[in-house]
Design a protein around this motif. Structure first.
Motif, PDB file in Angstrom:
ATOM      1  N   HIS A 197      40.882  47.620  53.467  1.00  0.00           N
ATOM      2  CA  HIS A 197      40.529  46.724  52.360  1.00  0.00           C
ATOM      3  C   HIS A 197      39.006  46.611  52.308  1.00  0.00           C
ATOM      4  O   HIS A 197      38.387  46.053  53.213  1.00  0.00           O
ATOM      5  CB  HIS A 197      41.151  45.341  52.572  1.00  0.00           C
ATOM      6  CG  HIS A 197      40.891  44.399  51.441  1.00  0.00           C
ATOM      7  ND1 HIS A 197      41.898  43.832  50.695  1.00  0.00           N
ATOM      8  CD2 HIS A 197      39.730  43.918  50.920  1.00  0.00           C
ATOM      9  CE1 HIS A 197      41.375  43.038  49.776  1.00  0.00           C
ATOM     10  NE2 HIS A 197      40.051  43.070  49.896  1.00  0.00           N
ATOM     11  N   TYR A 198      38.430  47.119  51.240  1.00  0.00           N
ATOM     12  CA  TYR A 198      36.991  47.029  51.032  1.00  0.00           C
ATOM     13  C   TYR A 198      36.748  46.007  49.928  1.00  0.00           C
ATOM     14  O   TYR A 198      37.308  46.119  48.837  1.00  0.00           O
ATOM     15  CB  TYR A 198      36.409  48.390  50.652  1.00  0.00           C
ATOM     16  CG  TYR A 198      36.762  49.471  51.648  1.00  0.00           C
ATOM     17  CD1 TYR A 198      36.177  49.498  52.909  1.00  0.00           C
ATOM     18  CD2 TYR A 198      37.712  50.449  51.338  1.00  0.00           C
ATOM     19  CE1 TYR A 198      36.512  50.479  53.838  1.00  0.00           C
ATOM     20  CE2 TYR A 198      38.053  51.432  52.260  1.00  0.00           C
ATOM     21  CZ  TYR A 198      37.448  51.442  53.508  1.00  0.00           C
ATOM     22  OH  TYR A 198      37.792  52.407  54.421  1.00  0.00           O
ATOM     23  N   GLY A 199      35.909  45.018  50.184  1.00  0.00           N
ATOM     24  CA  GLY A 199      35.749  43.873  49.303  1.00  0.00           C
ATOM     25  C   GLY A 199      35.368  44.210  47.872  1.00  0.00           C
ATOM     26  O   GLY A 199      34.700  45.194  47.594  1.00  0.00           O
ATOM     27  N   CYS A 200      35.800  43.376  46.952  1.00  0.00           N
ATOM     28  CA  CYS A 200      35.510  43.448  45.517  1.00  0.00           C
ATOM     29  C   CYS A 200      36.310  44.552  44.845  1.00  0.00           C
ATOM     30  O   CYS A 200      37.309  44.324  44.213  1.00  0.00           O
ATOM     31  CB  CYS A 200      34.020  43.645  45.256  1.00  0.00           C
ATOM     32  SG  CYS A 200      32.996  42.324  45.877  1.00  0.00           S
ATOM     33  N   HIS A 201      35.818  45.779  44.965  1.00  0.00           N
ATOM     34  CA  HIS A 201      36.469  46.941  44.355  1.00  0.00           C
ATOM     35  C   HIS A 201      35.781  48.185  44.888  1.00  0.00           C
ATOM     36  O   HIS A 201      34.708  48.111  45.491  1.00  0.00           O
ATOM     37  CB  HIS A 201      36.363  46.896  42.828  1.00  0.00           C
ATOM     38  CG  HIS A 201      34.945  46.787  42.333  1.00  0.00           C
ATOM     39  ND1 HIS A 201      34.095  47.871  42.230  1.00  0.00           N
ATOM     40  CD2 HIS A 201      34.212  45.712  41.943  1.00  0.00           C
ATOM     41  CE1 HIS A 201      32.913  47.464  41.789  1.00  0.00           C
ATOM     42  NE2 HIS A 201      32.952  46.159  41.606  1.00  0.00           N
ATOM     43  N   SER A 202      36.386  49.325  44.674  1.00  0.00           N
ATOM     44  CA  SER A 202      35.789  50.610  45.057  1.00  0.00           C
ATOM     45  C   SER A 202      36.051  51.606  43.927  1.00  0.00           C
ATOM     46  O   SER A 202      36.856  51.325  43.026  1.00  0.00           O
ATOM     47  CB  SER A 202      36.405  51.140  46.359  1.00  0.00           C
ATOM     48  OG  SER A 202      36.212  50.252  47.434  1.00  0.00           O
ATOM     49  N   PHE A 203      35.380  52.745  43.975  1.00  0.00           N
ATOM     50  CA  PHE A 203      35.679  53.767  42.966  1.00  0.00           C
ATOM     51  C   PHE A 203      35.522  55.158  43.556  1.00  0.00           C
ATOM     52  O   PHE A 203      34.868  55.363  44.578  1.00  0.00           O
ATOM     53  CB  PHE A 203      34.800  53.597  41.724  1.00  0.00           C
ATOM     54  CG  PHE A 203      33.370  54.073  41.868  1.00  0.00           C
ATOM     55  CD1 PHE A 203      33.015  55.389  41.599  1.00  0.00           C
ATOM     56  CD2 PHE A 203      32.371  53.186  42.249  1.00  0.00           C
ATOM     57  CE1 PHE A 203      31.704  55.822  41.723  1.00  0.00           C
ATOM     58  CE2 PHE A 203      31.060  53.608  42.378  1.00  0.00           C
ATOM     59  CZ  PHE A 203      30.716  54.926  42.108  1.00  0.00           C
ATOM     60  N   VAL A 204      36.146  56.118  42.881  1.00  0.00           N
ATOM     61  CA  VAL A 204      36.029  57.519  43.255  1.00  0.00           C
ATOM     62  C   VAL A 204      35.962  58.348  41.982  1.00  0.00           C
ATOM     63  O   VAL A 204      36.610  58.015  40.980  1.00  0.00           O
ATOM     64  CB  VAL A 204      37.223  57.966  44.138  1.00  0.00           C
ATOM     65  CG1 VAL A 204      38.549  57.799  43.407  1.00  0.00           C
ATOM     66  CG2 VAL A 204      37.052  59.404  44.607  1.00  0.00           C
ATOM     67  N   ILE A 205      35.139  59.391  41.997  1.00  0.00           N
ATOM     68  CA  ILE A 205      35.061  60.346  40.892  1.00  0.00           C
ATOM     69  C   ILE A 205      35.533  61.694  41.414  1.00  0.00           C
ATOM     70  O   ILE A 205      35.027  62.185  42.419  1.00  0.00           O
ATOM     71  CB  ILE A 205      33.627  60.479  40.343  1.00  0.00           C
ATOM     72  CG1 ILE A 205      33.082  59.116  39.922  1.00  0.00           C
ATOM     73  CG2 ILE A 205      33.600  61.444  39.162  1.00  0.00           C
ATOM     74  CD1 ILE A 205      31.653  59.167  39.399  1.00  0.00           C
ATOM     75  N   VAL A 206      36.515  62.271  40.737  1.00  0.00           N
ATOM     76  CA  VAL A 206      37.110  63.533  41.172  1.00  0.00           C
ATOM     77  C   VAL A 206      36.867  64.606  40.123  1.00  0.00           C
ATOM     78  O   VAL A 206      37.069  64.383  38.924  1.00  0.00           O
ATOM     79  CB  VAL A 206      38.630  63.381  41.397  1.00  0.00           C
ATOM     80  CG1 VAL A 206      39.231  64.706  41.868  1.00  0.00           C
ATOM     81  CG2 VAL A 206      38.922  62.269  42.400  1.00  0.00           C
TER      82      VAL A 206
END
Length: 218
Positions: free
Chosen positions: A180-189
């Motif tokens: 669990h990483y706080g707030c939010h995360s993102f990835v671009i593929v």
């Protein structure tokens, strides 16, 4: 294993946590090697550049606490099978007709940083703001996916340009966001070759734009 603290950007917060606990605290780097507390605090400093920054995580076990570092920025490559399963999970056809890139914004569930709202008014580079999304479209061919972990306590607000989807079987979480990483995360593929860049924890739309430009060269 119970997560007691996540995303400890302030070194003093973790220092206080260690001082008040009767259990010993063991520190590990991103490779799982044990390190000294001073090195742990230095690497988890929020004042480092994104390429050198780590997330500070803490886990409680029966007899001790484990303090673990995870690199905020990861450059990796998905296998053909992982790509196929990802497209299936996102309900995307595995064909050449799709945009070159997929951007996945991931909401990990409620924490001290978020509650499911898409607050975009007045903050031009908030990740939910139309201005940055339109800017991204001017140079980047992508589909955006808004994925959230199942959390019955959150009522996800919707906007015409944001369609929250449940992370079925925690597929996206297991593939890109182990903890669990706080707030939010993102990835671009990159949908053509499987290359990806992921950023753990809170980021602005400007960071998404920066990573979009970087992945174009991978």
């Amino acid at each position: 294993m119970k997560i007691v603290l996540v995303c400890l950007f302030l070194s003093v917060s973790f220092y206080g946590f260690g001082q008040t606990s009767p259990k010993p605290v063991y520190y590990y780097d991103g490779n799982g090697d044990q390190i000294k507390k001073e090195e742990y605090l230095n690497k988890s400093s929020r004042y480092k550049g994104l390429d050198d920054r780590f997330m500070a995580l803490a886990f409680e076990k029966d007899t001790c606490f484990i303090a673990l570092l995870k690199k905020r920025k990861t450059i990796g490559k998905l296998s053909a099978l992982q790509m196929k399963n990802m497209f299936s999970n996102l309900n995307e056809a595995n064909s050449s007709s799709k945009p070159k890139f997929s951007i996945i914004q991931y909401h990990p569930g409620r924490d001290d940083c978020n509650n499911g709202n898409y607050k975009s008014i007045g903050i031009a580079y908030n990740i939910y703001h139309r201005r940055y999304l339109k800017e991204l479209k001017t140079f980047f061919n992508y589909n955006m996916f808004w994925i959230h972990k199942k959390d019955e306590t959150i009522k996800f607000h919707r906007a015409k340009y944001i369609n929250w989807r449940l992370d079925k079987n925690q597929f996206i979480e297991k593939l890109f966001f182990e903890y669990h990483y706080g707030c939010h995360s993102f990835v671009i593929v990159n949908n053509l070759n499987g290359n990806y860049i992921s950023i753990l924890g809170e980021s602005s739309g400007k960071t998404v734009i920066e990573m979009a430009k970087e992945i174009n060269d991978l």
